[in-house]
Design a protein around this motif. Structure first.
Motif, PDB file in Angstrom:
ATOM      1  N   SER A 218      47.273  32.533  51.559  1.00  0.00           N
ATOM      2  CA  SER A 218      46.154  32.805  52.458  1.00  0.00           C
ATOM      3  C   SER A 218      46.530  34.019  53.313  1.00  0.00           C
ATOM      4  CB  SER A 218      45.849  31.591  53.333  1.00  0.00           C
ATOM      5  OG  SER A 218      46.911  31.353  54.220  1.00  0.00           O
ATOM      6  N   GLN A 219      45.570  34.513  54.087  1.00  0.00           N
ATOM      7  CA  GLN A 219      45.767  35.703  54.930  1.00  0.00           C
ATOM      8  C   GLN A 219      46.145  36.941  54.120  1.00  0.00           C
ATOM      9  OE1 GLN A 219      48.322  35.140  58.424  1.00  0.00           O
ATOM     10  NE2 GLN A 219      47.900  32.953  58.419  1.00  0.00           N
ATOM     11  N   ALA A 220      45.673  36.985  52.878  1.00  0.00           N
ATOM     12  CA  ALA A 220      45.964  38.146  52.034  1.00  0.00           C
ATOM     13  C   ALA A 220      44.857  38.287  51.004  1.00  0.00           C
ATOM     14  CB  ALA A 220      47.300  37.962  51.319  1.00  0.00           C
ATOM     15  N   ILE A 221      44.684  39.509  50.511  1.00  0.00           N
ATOM     16  CA  ILE A 221      43.725  39.709  49.425  1.00  0.00           C
ATOM     17  C   ILE A 221      44.492  39.703  48.111  1.00  0.00           C
ATOM     18  CG2 ILE A 221      42.070  41.296  48.355  1.00  0.00           C
ATOM     19  CD1 ILE A 221      41.421  42.399  51.081  1.00  0.00           C
ATOM     20  N   THR A 222      44.047  38.893  47.189  1.00  0.00           N
ATOM     21  CA  THR A 222      44.604  38.926  45.847  1.00  0.00           C
ATOM     22  C   THR A 222      43.550  39.505  44.916  1.00  0.00           C
ATOM     23  OG1 THR A 222      46.033  37.036  46.272  1.00  0.00           O
ATOM     24  CG2 THR A 222      45.549  37.538  43.967  1.00  0.00           C
ATOM     25  N   GLU A 223      43.903  40.623  44.291  1.00  0.00           N
ATOM     26  CA  GLU A 223      42.973  41.263  43.370  1.00  0.00           C
ATOM     27  C   GLU A 223      43.371  40.918  41.940  1.00  0.00           C
ATOM     28  OE1 GLU A 223      43.382  45.491  43.270  1.00  0.00           O
ATOM     29  OE2 GLU A 223      42.059  45.685  41.532  1.00  0.00           O
ATOM     30  N   VAL A 224      42.408  40.454  41.163  1.00  0.00           N
ATOM     31  CA  VAL A 224      42.703  40.207  39.762  1.00  0.00           C
ATOM     32  C   VAL A 224      41.833  41.127  38.928  1.00  0.00           C
ATOM     33  CG1 VAL A 224      41.227  38.135  39.849  1.00  0.00           C
ATOM     34  CG2 VAL A 224      42.686  38.497  37.888  1.00  0.00           C
ATOM     35  N   TYR A 225      42.486  41.925  38.084  1.00  0.00           N
ATOM     36  CA  TYR A 225      41.711  42.835  37.250  1.00  0.00           C
ATOM     37  C   TYR A 225      42.042  42.609  35.780  1.00  0.00           C
ATOM     38  CZ  TYR A 225      45.762  46.068  37.023  1.00  0.00           C
ATOM     39  OH  TYR A 225      46.990  46.632  36.819  1.00  0.00           O
ATOM     40  N   GLY A 226      41.095  42.960  34.945  1.00  0.00           N
ATOM     41  CA  GLY A 226      41.279  42.780  33.518  1.00  0.00           C
ATOM     42  C   GLY A 226      39.962  43.007  32.816  1.00  0.00           C
ATOM     43  N   GLU A 227      40.041  43.042  31.487  1.00  0.00           N
ATOM     44  CA  GLU A 227      38.842  43.255  30.676  1.00  0.00           C
ATOM     45  C   GLU A 227      37.875  42.092  30.795  1.00  0.00           C
ATOM     46  OE1 GLU A 227      39.362  43.885  26.486  1.00  0.00           O
ATOM     47  OE2 GLU A 227      40.945  45.344  26.887  1.00  0.00           O
ATOM     48  N   PHE A 228      36.671  42.276  30.252  1.00  0.00           N
ATOM     49  CA  PHE A 228      35.709  41.177  30.191  1.00  0.00           C
ATOM     50  C   PHE A 228      36.331  40.028  29.402  1.00  0.00           C
ATOM     51  CE2 PHE A 228      34.430  41.349  25.759  1.00  0.00           C
ATOM     52  CZ  PHE A 228      34.853  42.615  25.396  1.00  0.00           C
ATOM     53  N   GLY A 229      36.081  38.830  29.827  1.00  0.00           N
ATOM     54  CA  GLY A 229      36.573  37.666  29.097  1.00  0.00           C
ATOM     55  C   GLY A 229      38.054  37.379  29.293  1.00  0.00           C
ATOM     56  N   SER A 230      38.716  38.127  30.204  1.00  0.00           N
ATOM     57  CA  SER A 230      40.156  37.891  30.367  1.00  0.00           C
ATOM     58  C   SER A 230      40.425  36.659  31.219  1.00  0.00           C
ATOM     59  CB  SER A 230      40.831  39.130  30.958  1.00  0.00           C
ATOM     60  OG  SER A 230      40.219  39.491  32.180  1.00  0.00           O
ATOM     61  N   GLY A 231      39.402  36.152  31.905  1.00  0.00           N
ATOM     62  CA  GLY A 231      39.584  34.891  32.633  1.00  0.00           C
ATOM     63  C   GLY A 231      39.503  35.005  34.142  1.00  0.00           C
TER      64      GLY A 231
END
Ligand code: ATP
Length: 325
Positions: A99-112
């Motif tokens: 918490s108290q943080a930004i978690t960015e998740v990136y990936g192609e379409f359909g990666s989950g």
């Protein structure tokens, strides 16, 4: 958090207090960390008045100055860890998503990416001993990907896992979803989220998770052409700071999703890089790159974190939710 009411601040009368609240500045802390221009526009007041209000809020909120290490340590002690439901994934994140943080998740379409968001929206509602934060969820959905049916499957998965009878309808009641129709709407929804979080602050399920899925899609669609790049980055930057502030003030986990380019493009650049470039890179505290592997397996790579080594974990996206393979 300070208990000072907005109306108790110098230069804030009842009408201004209401305008500020309507604009999403419902706490002294939120005002203390805003800029005069931002506050002036939001509450329809002069910039010099806004500056005075901000000064008063800073005094009342007792934030914004230097802190000694022990104070930072105290706040860090409040950092919650939200379980992904997968051991290896939790491990590479130092026990779960902070918490108290930004978690960015990136990936192609359909990666989950959206699957991860849904799973966290379920898990965060669990008590701490089951990896949750006993909290509610706010989800800003830009592409209409929220599926209550999927939440039901995941809750059923939990019931199976723990041999308990979890009621998916209860879980759905604690997920507050808003569609964002364009980037401006998306930005405004963070204010609305702060207001909602404030209302739920003293409830039995305060907001402990904010999901913005997708953070960048609207910006990408709306700002086309080189001339608009600076403008887009500036808006995105401010948006991210609003989001970070939300996470800090609510001790909430923040998950934002981001696509990668599927084919090279002069404007957005490298196909394996997330959209948004440097600004996102510097603001999001944890960056995860997700990619498809064999069958239902996905590889999650931690590519950036303040105090953790880069590492990879393998997860499975199953009907019951995210699991260890
Ligand atoms: N009910 C389900 N049971 C099992 N697997 C599922 C289920 N629903 C979705 N999935 C898996 O998740 C994938 C979709 O992942 P997700 O929607 O999270 O992608 P994404 O990374 O958000 O993509 P996009 O960028 O297009 O939004 C599906 O292709 C499928 O493999």
């Amino acid at each position: 958090m300070s208990e000072t009411l907005l109306e108790d601040l110098d230069h804030v009368g009842p009408a201004t207090a209401q305008k500020l609240i309507d604009a999403g500045f419902s706490t002294v802390e939120a005002i203390a960390v805003s800029s005069p221009a931002e506050l002036a526009t939001a509450a329809d007041i002069g910039e010099s008045t806004a500056a005075k209000i901000i000064l008063a809020a800073r005094k009342a909120a007792d934030i914004g100055g230097f802190e000694t290490g022990d104070v930072v340590m105290e706040r860090r002690k409040l950092v919650g860890k939200l379980s992904t439901g997968c051991k290896e994934f939790n491990d590479i994140m130092g026990g779960g998503i902070d918490s108290q943080a930004i978690t960015e998740v990136y990936g192609e379409f359909g990666s989950g990416k959206t699957q991860l968001g849904h799973q966290l929206a379920v898990n965060v509602q669990l008590p701490q001993e089951k990896g949750g934060l006993n909290g509610s969820v706010i989800m800003i959905d830009t592409e209409n990907t929220f599926r209550p049916e999927r939440i039901k499957q995941m809750v059923d998965g939990l019931s199976e896992l723990y041999g308990e009878d979890y009621d998916y309808e209860e879980f759905l009641k604690h997920i507050h979803v808003a569609r964002a129709y364009n980037s401006n709407h998306q930005i405004l929804l963070v204010d609305a989220a702060s207001e909602l979080a404030n209302q739920l602050k003293d409830s039995d399920k305060p907001v402990r998770l904010l999901i913005v899925d997708s953070l960048t899609a609207h910006f990408r669609a709306e700002y086309i052409g080189r001339g608009t790049l600076a403008d887009r980055q500036q808006k995105l930057n401010k948006h991210l700071h609003d989001i970070q502030r939300f996470g800090d003030l609510n001790n909430a986990v923040v998950l934002v999703t981001n696509q990668v380019m599927s084919k090279p493009d002069a404007f957005f650049g490298d196909p394996t890089k997330p959209i948004g470039g440097h600004i996102l890179g510097h603001t999001s505290t944890f960056r995860l790159y997700m990619r498809k592997s064999k069958g239902d397996k996905r590889i999650v790579k931690l590519v950036d974190a303040p105090n953790l080594p880069d590492a990879e974990a393998v997860i499975s996206v199953t009907t019951a939710g995210l699991r260890d393979p």
